[in-house]
Motif scaffolding. Structure first.
Motif, PDB file in Angstrom:
ATOM      1  N   THR A 200       0.848  -1.187   0.000  1.00 59.89           N
ATOM      2  CA  THR A 200       0.000   0.000   0.000  1.00 59.89           C
ATOM      3  C   THR A 200       0.883   1.235   0.000  1.00 59.89           C
ATOM      4  O   THR A 200       1.873   1.302   0.737  1.00 59.89           O
ATOM      5  CB  THR A 200      -0.910   0.013   1.238  1.00 59.89           C
ATOM      6  OG1 THR A 200      -1.743  -1.145   1.214  1.00 59.89           O
ATOM      7  CG2 THR A 200      -1.789   1.247   1.259  1.00 59.89           C
ATOM      8  N   TYR A 201       0.520   2.206  -0.822  1.00 57.86           N
ATOM      9  CA  TYR A 201       1.295   3.440  -0.965  1.00 57.86           C
ATOM     10  C   TYR A 201       0.398   4.649  -0.716  1.00 57.86           C
ATOM     11  O   TYR A 201      -0.800   4.625  -1.011  1.00 57.86           O
ATOM     12  CB  TYR A 201       1.902   3.548  -2.365  1.00 57.86           C
ATOM     13  CG  TYR A 201       2.860   2.434  -2.723  1.00 57.86           C
ATOM     14  CD1 TYR A 201       4.226   2.570  -2.509  1.00 57.86           C
ATOM     15  CD2 TYR A 201       2.393   1.244  -3.269  1.00 57.86           C
ATOM     16  CE1 TYR A 201       5.105   1.540  -2.830  1.00 57.86           C
ATOM     17  CE2 TYR A 201       3.268   0.214  -3.591  1.00 57.86           C
ATOM     18  CZ  TYR A 201       4.612   0.368  -3.371  1.00 57.86           C
ATOM     19  OH  TYR A 201       5.481  -0.647  -3.696  1.00 57.86           O
ATOM     20  N   PHE A 202       1.011   5.719  -0.193  1.00 55.28           N
ATOM     21  CA  PHE A 202       0.329   6.995  -0.033  1.00 55.28           C
ATOM     22  C   PHE A 202       1.095   8.057  -0.814  1.00 55.28           C
ATOM     23  O   PHE A 202       2.336   8.062  -0.835  1.00 55.28           O
ATOM     24  CB  PHE A 202       0.252   7.403   1.437  1.00 55.28           C
ATOM     25  CG  PHE A 202      -0.805   6.662   2.208  1.00 55.28           C
ATOM     26  CD1 PHE A 202      -2.075   7.192   2.354  1.00 55.28           C
ATOM     27  CD2 PHE A 202      -0.530   5.425   2.773  1.00 55.28           C
ATOM     28  CE1 PHE A 202      -3.059   6.503   3.057  1.00 55.28           C
ATOM     29  CE2 PHE A 202      -1.499   4.732   3.468  1.00 55.28           C
ATOM     30  CZ  PHE A 202      -2.770   5.274   3.611  1.00 55.28           C
ATOM     31  N   VAL A 203       0.360   8.941  -1.463  1.00 55.02           N
ATOM     32  CA  VAL A 203       0.947  10.097  -2.128  1.00 55.02           C
ATOM     33  C   VAL A 203       0.735  11.293  -1.211  1.00 55.02           C
ATOM     34  O   VAL A 203      -0.390  11.552  -0.765  1.00 55.02           O
ATOM     35  CB  VAL A 203       0.300  10.341  -3.500  1.00 55.02           C
ATOM     36  CG1 VAL A 203       0.862  11.606  -4.136  1.00 55.02           C
ATOM     37  CG2 VAL A 203       0.537   9.140  -4.409  1.00 55.02           C
ATOM     38  N   ALA A 204       1.816  12.021  -0.913  1.00 54.19           N
ATOM     39  CA  ALA A 204       1.733  13.112   0.052  1.00 54.19           C
ATOM     40  C   ALA A 204       2.749  14.198  -0.268  1.00 54.19           C
ATOM     41  O   ALA A 204       3.749  13.965  -0.952  1.00 54.19           O
ATOM     42  CB  ALA A 204       1.966  12.586   1.473  1.00 54.19           C
ATOM     43  N   CYS A 205       2.472  15.387   0.237  1.00 53.57           N
ATOM     44  CA  CYS A 205       3.405  16.512   0.175  1.00 53.57           C
ATOM     45  C   CYS A 205       3.857  16.849   1.593  1.00 53.57           C
ATOM     46  O   CYS A 205       3.115  16.624   2.559  1.00 53.57           O
ATOM     47  CB  CYS A 205       2.740  17.751  -0.427  1.00 53.57           C
ATOM     48  SG  CYS A 205       2.065  17.530  -2.073  1.00 53.57           S
ATOM     49  N   GLU A 206       5.049  17.403   1.716  1.00 53.75           N
ATOM     50  CA  GLU A 206       5.463  17.904   3.021  1.00 53.75           C
ATOM     51  C   GLU A 206       4.669  19.171   3.333  1.00 53.75           C
ATOM     52  O   GLU A 206       4.386  19.983   2.447  1.00 53.75           O
ATOM     53  CB  GLU A 206       6.966  18.167   3.045  1.00 53.75           C
ATOM     54  CG  GLU A 206       7.789  16.883   2.972  1.00 53.75           C
ATOM     55  CD  GLU A 206       9.266  17.121   3.204  1.00 53.75           C
ATOM     56  OE1 GLU A 206       9.599  17.914   4.121  1.00 53.75           O
ATOM     57  OE2 GLU A 206      10.076  16.549   2.464  1.00 53.75           O
TER      58      GLU A 206
END
Length: 663
Positions: A200-206
């Motif tokens: 499972t992967y998450f796409v995120a920004c700091e």
């Protein structure tokens, strides 16, 4: 049925920890408020459910419990005041489902179509989907689908925290372990999630907490590398309207910074049909890479060795650059030398411990999970004679029989201090089954929560149910208003990993539900066409494809079929005499081997395969083999990074490697 209540002094289910006590209090409060025909005064709630607490302690705990009940789908609201203070009640419209809108057949189809994704370790909303299905299909006296038990630990609390933060748009403080680097602390704004190759992967920004702004471009983070997670509830952010999770789904060799651009051609193409059937062509075309003269061009590659292994397994040949071509040939040359060898040297060192230096939190998160499971069971007790079997609960929730019986014992005990509101349940001595003795307004189906709704949206879209389908409208009316925004939600949740979902899936699900035989035309990987009569037993979803397992009447054996290769699927007539229990569906044999390069476990799709880490750093793999070329091809893609003790399989690997080099 031997009893209506249990002797708590003598019963084995009496041992309760703090999580159980919390779940019992939440369930008791849920039942009491649901059964009350008038709002409850604050003083009554305090005396019945929080005895011994002073006013300040009661108020804090009650407010926390209200928030926890909302995670079960139960909205407790202030409904007025009297001379002594506030009056509290359940918001019926926000809490209770309009069950008549959803037929039993609808619920069974959703259960059959959704459970494969609840069993998919790559599907981000697998735990939430399990709880959604527990509310939708309210039959707990018979099993149609089952969730694979994970030692009673199907719930991943880190995943739950991440999904909750994503739905609430709260930034999260995390400690993250990048690959081959030291742990690092981040504050992240999650944009979406997807699954691939059992990960499972998450796409995120700091996220900059000081300026309350997004500080970096989106990046991909892997679930199993999160160490600590804590939501920043005082902050929120907005996901850009043009964001789509599909833009971030990568093939295994594309994880990381691209170092080269490659081109691929199908292996041994013999006509357009064969070209379209090549798995690698399907995957690359679905991602929009340009094709010219039968060659797919300009494909970014981050890991050249993984790209070479993927090419062999996917049935494509790299045509450039030269370094990738050489890596491809090198793997096949190593596979040509495949010889049987004992696995004892690797096994002698023993198996690695399941825990590691950074154990992930799994299992119950307080008593909230138990309360959520109990809310689904309470919602099934809406008519006299409703039965809950511990065996069915265990199979549907993916927990142990012991935990299922424990849930039934909590249902029996769920009540207030004066036993004014208690479910009228009778059960046997070993808690294997509970029956509702007479109707009660406390047992009503509970609406889905937002995260459960999102899980269901993604599952139905992947199962081929279109947003305009009447089923979505029924769900919106009966279970959750969040269903109405299916396309928007799905763009943030999970990307489809195939060009289109199979239209045959609803018919297959219906056949499993009603124990019917189906007929269909089938095209094999080699292009051979045949007509089949099959009694389906299960549906699964792996790496963007749906599969049907069933008993093939014409071949008198269990077989697996890719559903998108099935045509003209229909319920067959005049096949009512097929045995209820099909002949043994065990595979021809189980192939055991040792994988020396862990990267290959993530790079290739290992169907129905178990992995056991070894202290040497290698991995023991056990894989069922029904025949065909898929396993020899996959093992050939491992080249010299594998040890096999099966002489016949080694021969098949050598044969495939030679044919691939000569093609």
């Amino acid at each position: 049925m031997a009893r209506q209540s249990k002797n708590t002094a003598e019963d084995e289910f009496d041992e309760r920890n703090s999580d159980d006590i919390q779940a019992l209090r939440l369930s008791s409060l849920m039942i009491g408020l649901a059964a009350s025909r008038v709002p409850m005064p604050t003083a009554t709630i305090r005396s019945l459910y929080y005895p011994g607490l002073d006013e300040q302690a009661f108020f804090k705990k009650f407010q926390r419990d209200r928030k926890m009940l909302s995670t079960c789908g139960v909205a407790v609201v202030e409904s007025g005041r009297n001379a002594s203070g506030e009056l509290w009640a359940i918001d019926a419209q926000a809490t209770f489902a309009q069950a008549q809108e959803l037929t039993r057949q609808d619920a069974a189809f959703i259960d059959v179509a959704g459970m494969p994704l609840a069993n998919d370790p790559a599907f981000p909303y697998r735990d939430e989907l399990t709880l959604a299905l527990a509310k939708i299909n309210r039959r707990y006296n018979a099993v149609v689908t089952r969730r694979d038990a994970a030692g009673g630990k199907a719930w991943d609390s880190t995943l739950a925290d991440l999904l909750d933060a994503l739905q609430a748009r709260h930034p999260i403080d995390v400690r993250y372990q990048p690959k081959d680097a030291a742990e690092k602390d981040y504050c992240l704004a999650l944009y979406g999630s997807f699954g691939f190759r059992e990960q499972t992967y998450f796409v995120a920004c700091e996220y900059d907490r000081g300026s309350r702004t997004i500080a970096t471009a989106p990046r991909t983070y892997r679930l199993d590398r999160f160490r600590k997670v804590r939501a920043v509830a005082s902050r929120t952010y907005t996901i850009p309207e043009d964001f789509c999770i599909s833009d971030f789904v990568r093939l295994p060799f594309q994880m990381g910074e691209a170092t080269l651009r490659a081109s691929f051609s199908p292996l041994g193409v013999a006509g357009q049909d064969a070209y379209l059937r090549a798995p690698g062509v399907t995957e690359l075309a679905a991602r929009g890479y340009a094709t010219e003269g039968g060659t797919i061009q300009d494909v970014p590659v981050a890991n050249e060795q993984v790209a070479a292994a993927w090419s062999i397994d996917a049935g494509v040949v790299p045509t450039g650059p030269e370094s990738l071509v050489q890596a491809y040939c090198g793997i096949l040359l190593a596979a040509i030398d495949c010889q049987p060898q004992s696995l004892d040297p690797w096994l002698a060192a023993g198996k690695a411990h399941a825990s590691n230096a950074h154990p992930r939190r799994r299992g119950r998160k307080g008593g909230v999970l138990e309360a959520r499971q109990l809310s689904a069971l309470i919602g099934s007790l809406d008519e006299e004679g409703a039965t809950i079997s511990a065996n069915v609960v265990a199979q549907r929730l993916g927990c142990t029989i012991a935990h299922a019986k424990h849930l039934l014992s909590l249902l029996i005990d769920a009540s207030d201090e004066e036993s004014l509101n208690r479910l009228p349940l009778a059960t046997d001595d070993d808690m294997s089954e509970a029956v509702l003795l007479f109707n009660t307004i406390a047992g009503r189906p509970i609406r889905l929560t937002l995260t459960e709704s999102v899980a269901l949206i993604a599952a139905l879209l992947l199962a081929g149910v279109e947003p305009q389908d009447p089923l979505f409208q029924k769900l919106s009316q009966s279970l959750s208003a969040a269903i109405g925004d299916a396309p928007t939600v799905a763009s943030l949740v999970v990307a489809r990993q195939e060009p289109s979902s199979p239209k045959a899936l609803p018919t297959c699900a219906d056949a499993i539900t009603n124990r019917r035989v189906i007929s269909f035309g089938y095209t094999s990987t080699t292009g051979q066409r045949s007509r089949r009569l099959v009694k389906p037993s299960s549906i699964s979803h792996r790496d963007g494809q749906w599969y049907l397992e069933g008993y093939d009447l014409s071949r008198s054996a269990m077989r697996n079929f890719r559903i998108d290769r099935m045509k003209d699927v229909a319920i067959a007539k005049d096949h009512a005499n097929v045995p209820e229990v099909a002949p043994d569906g065990a595979p021809q044999r189980t192939i055991n081997f040792v994988l020396l390069d862990q990267a290959l476990a993530d790079a290739l799709p290992w169907n129905q395969t178990s992995f056991t880490p070894l202290t040497s750093g290698a991995t023991l793999v056990s894989c069922p083999y029904f025949g065909g070329t898929w396993l020899p091809r996959r093992l050939a893609a491992c080249g010299g990074a594998i040890a096999i003790d099966d002489a016949d399989m080694c021969k098949l690997v050598r044969q495939y490697a030679k044919s691939a080099l000569q093609a």
